[in-house]
Design a protein around this motif. Structure first.
Motif, PDB file in Angstrom:
ATOM      1  N   GLU A 327       0.827  -1.301   0.049  1.00 45.49           N
ATOM      2  CA  GLU A 327       0.225   0.114  -0.147  1.00 45.49           C
ATOM      3  C   GLU A 327       0.845   1.396  -0.171  1.00 45.49           C
ATOM      4  O   GLU A 327       0.629   2.195  -0.801  1.00 45.49           O
ATOM      5  CB  GLU A 327      -0.971  -0.051   1.404  1.00 45.49           C
ATOM      6  CG  GLU A 327      -1.784   1.189   1.357  1.00 45.49           C
ATOM      7  CD  GLU A 327      -2.658   1.332   2.319  1.00 45.49           C
ATOM      8  OE1 GLU A 327      -3.534   2.190   2.279  1.00 45.49           O
ATOM      9  OE2 GLU A 327      -2.439   0.562   3.448  1.00 45.49           O
ATOM     10  N   VAL A 328       1.949   1.273   0.804  1.00 47.36           N
ATOM     11  CA  VAL A 328       2.789   2.401   1.011  1.00 47.36           C
ATOM     12  C   VAL A 328       3.588   2.584  -0.405  1.00 47.36           C
ATOM     13  O   VAL A 328       3.713   3.656  -0.944  1.00 47.36           O
ATOM     14  CB  VAL A 328       3.672   2.495   2.166  1.00 47.36           C
ATOM     15  CG1 VAL A 328       4.590   3.548   2.168  1.00 47.36           C
ATOM     16  CG2 VAL A 328       3.050   2.069   3.431  1.00 47.36           C
ATOM     17  N   LYS A 329       3.990   1.354  -0.967  1.00 49.26           N
ATOM     18  CA  LYS A 329       4.750   1.601  -2.496  1.00 49.26           C
ATOM     19  C   LYS A 329       3.573   2.154  -3.331  1.00 49.26           C
ATOM     20  O   LYS A 329       4.101   2.930  -4.167  1.00 49.26           O
ATOM     21  CB  LYS A 329       5.113   0.042  -2.784  1.00 49.26           C
ATOM     22  CG  LYS A 329       6.414  -0.441  -2.025  1.00 49.26           C
ATOM     23  CD  LYS A 329       6.839  -1.986  -2.525  1.00 49.26           C
ATOM     24  CE  LYS A 329       7.045  -1.706  -3.839  1.00 49.26           C
ATOM     25  NZ  LYS A 329       8.401  -1.348  -3.958  1.00 49.26           N
ATOM     26  N   ARG A 330       2.561   1.955  -3.338  1.00 47.82           N
ATOM     27  CA  ARG A 330       1.605   2.314  -4.388  1.00 47.82           C
ATOM     28  C   ARG A 330       1.400   3.880  -4.225  1.00 47.82           C
ATOM     29  O   ARG A 330       1.214   4.608  -5.241  1.00 47.82           O
ATOM     30  CB  ARG A 330       0.242   1.581  -4.089  1.00 47.82           C
ATOM     31  CG  ARG A 330      -0.835   2.224  -5.025  1.00 47.82           C
ATOM     32  CD  ARG A 330      -2.379   1.557  -4.802  1.00 47.82           C
ATOM     33  NE  ARG A 330      -2.664   1.815  -3.674  1.00 47.82           N
ATOM     34  CZ  ARG A 330      -3.120   2.810  -2.819  1.00 47.82           C
ATOM     35  NH1 ARG A 330      -3.208   3.757  -3.579  1.00 47.82           N
ATOM     36  NH2 ARG A 330      -3.508   2.751  -1.601  1.00 47.82           N
ATOM     37  N   ILE A 331       1.251   4.125  -2.710  1.00 48.96           N
ATOM     38  CA  ILE A 331       1.124   5.535  -2.525  1.00 48.96           C
ATOM     39  C   ILE A 331       2.350   6.349  -3.199  1.00 48.96           C
ATOM     40  O   ILE A 331       2.420   7.481  -3.602  1.00 48.96           O
ATOM     41  CB  ILE A 331       0.952   5.944  -1.045  1.00 48.96           C
ATOM     42  CG1 ILE A 331      -0.563   5.393  -0.660  1.00 48.96           C
ATOM     43  CG2 ILE A 331       1.066   7.344  -1.068  1.00 48.96           C
ATOM     44  CD1 ILE A 331      -0.950   5.131   0.672  1.00 48.96           C
ATOM     45  N   ALA A 332       3.383   5.803  -2.725  1.00 51.40           N
ATOM     46  CA  ALA A 332       4.786   6.561  -3.170  1.00 51.40           C
ATOM     47  C   ALA A 332       4.981   6.552  -4.670  1.00 51.40           C
ATOM     48  O   ALA A 332       5.470   7.606  -4.965  1.00 51.40           O
ATOM     49  CB  ALA A 332       5.927   5.848  -2.430  1.00 51.40           C
ATOM     50  N   ALA A 333       4.437   5.636  -5.439  1.00 48.61           N
ATOM     51  CA  ALA A 333       4.520   5.851  -6.732  1.00 48.61           C
ATOM     52  C   ALA A 333       3.762   7.028  -7.341  1.00 48.61           C
ATOM     53  O   ALA A 333       3.918   7.263  -8.515  1.00 48.61           O
ATOM     54  CB  ALA A 333       4.023   4.266  -7.329  1.00 48.61           C
ATOM     55  N   ARG A 334       2.780   7.433  -6.495  1.00 46.88           N
ATOM     56  CA  ARG A 334       1.926   8.468  -6.990  1.00 46.88           C
ATOM     57  C   ARG A 334       2.717   9.531  -6.735  1.00 46.88           C
ATOM     58  O   ARG A 334       2.095  10.727  -7.331  1.00 46.88           O
ATOM     59  CB  ARG A 334       0.727   8.400  -6.495  1.00 46.88           C
ATOM     60  CG  ARG A 334      -0.197   7.166  -6.640  1.00 46.88           C
ATOM     61  CD  ARG A 334      -1.567   7.254  -5.984  1.00 46.88           C
ATOM     62  NE  ARG A 334      -2.430   8.641  -6.215  1.00 46.88           N
ATOM     63  CZ  ARG A 334      -3.327   8.802  -6.967  1.00 46.88           C
ATOM     64  NH1 ARG A 334      -3.406   7.850  -7.624  1.00 46.88           N
ATOM     65  NH2 ARG A 334      -3.867   9.958  -7.053  1.00 46.88           N
ATOM     66  N   GLY A 335       3.656   9.760  -6.155  1.00 46.18           N
ATOM     67  CA  GLY A 335       4.373  10.957  -5.778  1.00 46.18           C
ATOM     68  C   GLY A 335       4.686  11.137  -4.190  1.00 46.18           C
ATOM     69  O   GLY A 335       3.974  10.781  -3.523  1.00 46.18           O
ATOM     70  N   LEU A 336       5.852  11.675  -4.195  1.00 48.26           N
ATOM     71  CA  LEU A 336       6.212  11.827  -2.602  1.00 48.26           C
ATOM     72  C   LEU A 336       5.873  12.922  -2.062  1.00 48.26           C
ATOM     73  O   LEU A 336       6.642  13.806  -1.854  1.00 48.26           O
ATOM     74  CB  LEU A 336       8.075  11.615  -2.527  1.00 48.26           C
ATOM     75  CG  LEU A 336       8.531  10.422  -2.837  1.00 48.26           C
ATOM     76  CD1 LEU A 336      10.067  10.591  -2.984  1.00 48.26           C
ATOM     77  CD2 LEU A 336       8.013   9.034  -2.165  1.00 48.26           C
ATOM     78  N   ILE A 337       4.580  13.041  -1.859  1.00 46.04           N
ATOM     79  CA  ILE A 337       3.946  14.183  -1.583  1.00 46.04           C
ATOM     80  C   ILE A 337       3.834  14.426   0.204  1.00 46.04           C
ATOM     81  O   ILE A 337       3.559  15.395   0.571  1.00 46.04           O
ATOM     82  CB  ILE A 337       2.588  14.518  -1.859  1.00 46.04           C
ATOM     83  CG1 ILE A 337       1.364  13.477  -1.495  1.00 46.04           C
ATOM     84  CG2 ILE A 337       2.558  14.559  -3.391  1.00 46.04           C
ATOM     85  CD1 ILE A 337       0.173  13.572  -1.866  1.00 46.04           C
ATOM     86  N   GLY A 338       3.879  13.183   0.827  1.00 47.94           N
ATOM     87  CA  GLY A 338       3.881  13.215   2.358  1.00 47.94           C
ATOM     88  C   GLY A 338       2.637  13.043   2.973  1.00 47.94           C
ATOM     89  O   GLY A 338       1.564  12.663   2.192  1.00 47.94           O
ATOM     90  N   ASN A 339       2.702  13.447   4.091  1.00 44.52           N
ATOM     91  CA  ASN A 339       1.270  13.280   4.820  1.00 44.52           C
ATOM     92  C   ASN A 339       0.689  14.659   4.848  1.00 44.52           C
ATOM     93  O   ASN A 339       1.073  15.654   4.123  1.00 44.52           O
ATOM     94  CB  ASN A 339       1.393  12.712   6.384  1.00 44.52           C
ATOM     95  CG  ASN A 339       2.217  14.047   7.121  1.00 44.52           C
ATOM     96  OD1 ASN A 339       2.728  14.687   6.794  1.00 44.52           O
ATOM     97  ND2 ASN A 339       2.479  13.489   8.308  1.00 44.52           N
ATOM     98  N   ILE A 340      -0.461  14.792   5.778  1.00 49.08           N
ATOM     99  CA  ILE A 340      -1.467  16.045   5.479  1.00 49.08           C
ATOM    100  C   ILE A 340      -0.504  17.227   5.939  1.00 49.08           C
ATOM    101  O   ILE A 340      -0.725  18.221   5.385  1.00 49.08           O
ATOM    102  CB  ILE A 340      -2.512  15.921   6.329  1.00 49.08           C
ATOM    103  CG1 ILE A 340      -3.710  17.110   6.233  1.00 49.08           C
ATOM    104  CG2 ILE A 340      -2.133  15.730   7.901  1.00 49.08           C
ATOM    105  CD1 ILE A 340      -4.207  17.200   4.724  1.00 49.08           C
ATOM    106  N   ASP A 341       0.625  17.080   6.958  1.00 50.51           N
ATOM    107  CA  ASP A 341       1.066  18.230   7.217  1.00 50.51           C
ATOM    108  C   ASP A 341       2.047  18.618   6.244  1.00 50.51           C
ATOM    109  O   ASP A 341       2.538  19.961   5.960  1.00 50.51           O
ATOM    110  CB  ASP A 341       2.127  17.729   8.440  1.00 50.51           C
ATOM    111  CG  ASP A 341       1.318  17.307   9.680  1.00 50.51           C
ATOM    112  OD1 ASP A 341       0.611  18.284  10.154  1.00 50.51           O
ATOM    113  OD2 ASP A 341       1.368  16.084  10.318  1.00 50.51           O
ATOM    114  N   GLN A 342       2.550  17.725   5.339  1.00 49.58           N
ATOM    115  CA  GLN A 342       3.470  17.936   4.220  1.00 49.58           C
ATOM    116  C   GLN A 342       2.727  18.453   3.208  1.00 49.58           C
ATOM    117  O   GLN A 342       3.350  19.388   2.061  1.00 49.58           O
ATOM    118  CB  GLN A 342       4.536  16.805   3.816  1.00 49.58           C
ATOM    119  CG  GLN A 342       5.354  16.351   4.922  1.00 49.58           C
ATOM    120  CD  GLN A 342       5.986  15.233   4.992  1.00 49.58           C
ATOM    121  OE1 GLN A 342       5.234  14.187   4.600  1.00 49.58           O
ATOM    122  NE2 GLN A 342       7.377  14.898   4.875  1.00 49.58           N
ATOM    123  N   VAL A 343       1.549  18.222   2.967  1.00 48.44           N
ATOM    124  CA  VAL A 343       0.620  18.759   1.735  1.00 48.44           C
ATOM    125  C   VAL A 343       0.142  20.200   1.979  1.00 48.44           C
ATOM    126  O   VAL A 343       0.267  20.904   1.038  1.00 48.44           O
ATOM    127  CB  VAL A 343      -0.461  17.787   1.702  1.00 48.44           C
ATOM    128  CG1 VAL A 343      -1.270  18.160   0.499  1.00 48.44           C
ATOM    129  CG2 VAL A 343       0.062  16.238   1.168  1.00 48.44           C
TER     130      VAL A 343
END
Length: 363
Positions: A327-343
């Motif tokens: 799941e984390v690999k799939r999220i990372a593949a969409r871009g390293l945008i981070g969590n809500i604090d980093q967004v």
């Protein structure tokens, strides 16, 4: 005005001397937890006399088993009738409930029910309102990414005065830190932010825009600070207390002077020199974790330009390559945008309502 007593200690005494005796008398067999959690400077121990002018005072959470939720109204009524109107010189409820901070006659008449701030609730209600999660559901990676770090810190660092249900302690242990691969993703995202902007700060200054360079420099300082929290495995607090909490980190003794010089620098060259020192310290902190291959800790030019950078994208790529959770690999593949604090740093977005941004990670 009463002598200032930090909110954590004030409410510890309030619980022990005013609330607990009533519960022992009228609900002797009822398991509950008593804690000071959620928003508020006193929850993190950062309050001072200035904090007392609003949203501060005698308050507690009384957390019950779900099976005892039918007792919430009875407990509330008991406390309303039997709590004292003041404790150690502090009004119950907080003076601002009536909008009158100094007129004792504005309080309810003696013997009348009072509007207190001792909130009986279930643990499920707590996690829904403060974290936006369901207590009995497994936490997926996207759930972790949508919980603001300040909310996690308020739960992890808040004061627990009694845990007769055991569930609160278990919840705090469960949420003590991010799952390993989520942590790797957040670290990678933090380095990615630095890699995306580290060369922009000197470029703006080189072009004669010192104000623009200083603004980008401040963003980079904040990114270094947030990465330091992640590396040392501490949740970052509300922005008001970011610097105060940062000083408590092990790296602060060396890192703080470099960041403060960068923040005060009047030229992009001085800003670059100070940030370079911070980058090197951060790179050494990363290598000390041993979670990737050893990466260069020296700054070097950005292509052929006379700007010194740490090449944050290299750290981001090395960290992302170590993620194994699907799941984390799939999220990372969409871009390293981070969590809500980093967004986003928007206060209204960084709350339980940020679950509306789930599609950012899930598509």
């Amino acid at each position: 005005m009463p002598t200032f007593l930090p909110g954590r200690e004030l409410n510890r005494r309030f619980y022990a001397e005013a609330v607990r005796p009533l519960l022992a008398e009228y609900f002797p067999d009822l398991p509950y937890a008593a804690a000071l959690l959620g928003p508020g400077s006193e929850v993190l121990g950062f309050d001072s006399a200035m904090s007392t002018d609003h949203d501060w005072g005698l308050r507690l959470l009384l957390l019950l088993h779900e099976a005892d939720s039918d007792q919430v109204a009875s407990i509330d009524q008991l406390l309303s009738r039997r709590l004292p109107s003041q404790f150690l010189g502090h009004l119950v409820p907080d003076a601002q409930d009536t909008g009158d901070t100094g007129n004792m006659s504005a309080r309810q008449p003696s013997g009348s029910p009072i509007s207190h701030a001792v909130l009986p609730a279930t643990l499920r209600q707590l996690t829904r309102t403060q974290l936006g999660i369901e207590l009995d559901q497994p936490l997926r990676a996207v759930d972790w990414l949508l919980i603001p770090s300040q909310a996690l810190r308020a739960l992890a660092d808040g004061a627990v005065y009694h845990d007769g249900i055991g569930e609160l302690t278990a919840l705090r242990e469960r949420l003590a830190w991010y799952p390993y691969d989520v942590w790797l993703y957040l670290l990678a995202s933090g380095w990615q932010r630095i890699g995306q902007e580290e060369h922009l700060m000197p470029r703006a200054g080189y072009a004669g825009d010192e104000l623009g360079s200083a603004i980008i420099g401040s963003r980079l300082i904040r990114d270094v600070m947030h990465l330091s929290f992640l590396i040392e495995r501490y949740y970052a607090p509300y922005p008001k207390w970011l610097g105060t909490a940062f000083k408590q980190l092990a790296c602060a003794e060396e890192m703080w002077p470099a960041l403060w010089r960068a923040q005060r620098a009047s030229t992009w060259q001085d800003r670059e020199e100070a940030l370079s020192q911070a980058y090197i310290l951060l790179a050494n902190m990363h290598n000390a974790l041993g979670i990737t291959e050893q990466l260069p800790v020296a700054v070097s030019p950005f292509y052929d330009r006379p700007f010194q950078v740490i090449h944050g994208d290299l750290f981001a790529a090395a960290l992302a390559a170590r993620i194994t959770d699907p799941e984390v690999k799939r999220i990372a593949a969409r871009g390293l945008i981070g969590n809500i604090d980093q967004v986003t740093d928007n206060t209204d977005v960084r709350g339980p309502g940020c679950a509306a941004l789930r599609h950012v990670y899930e598509g």
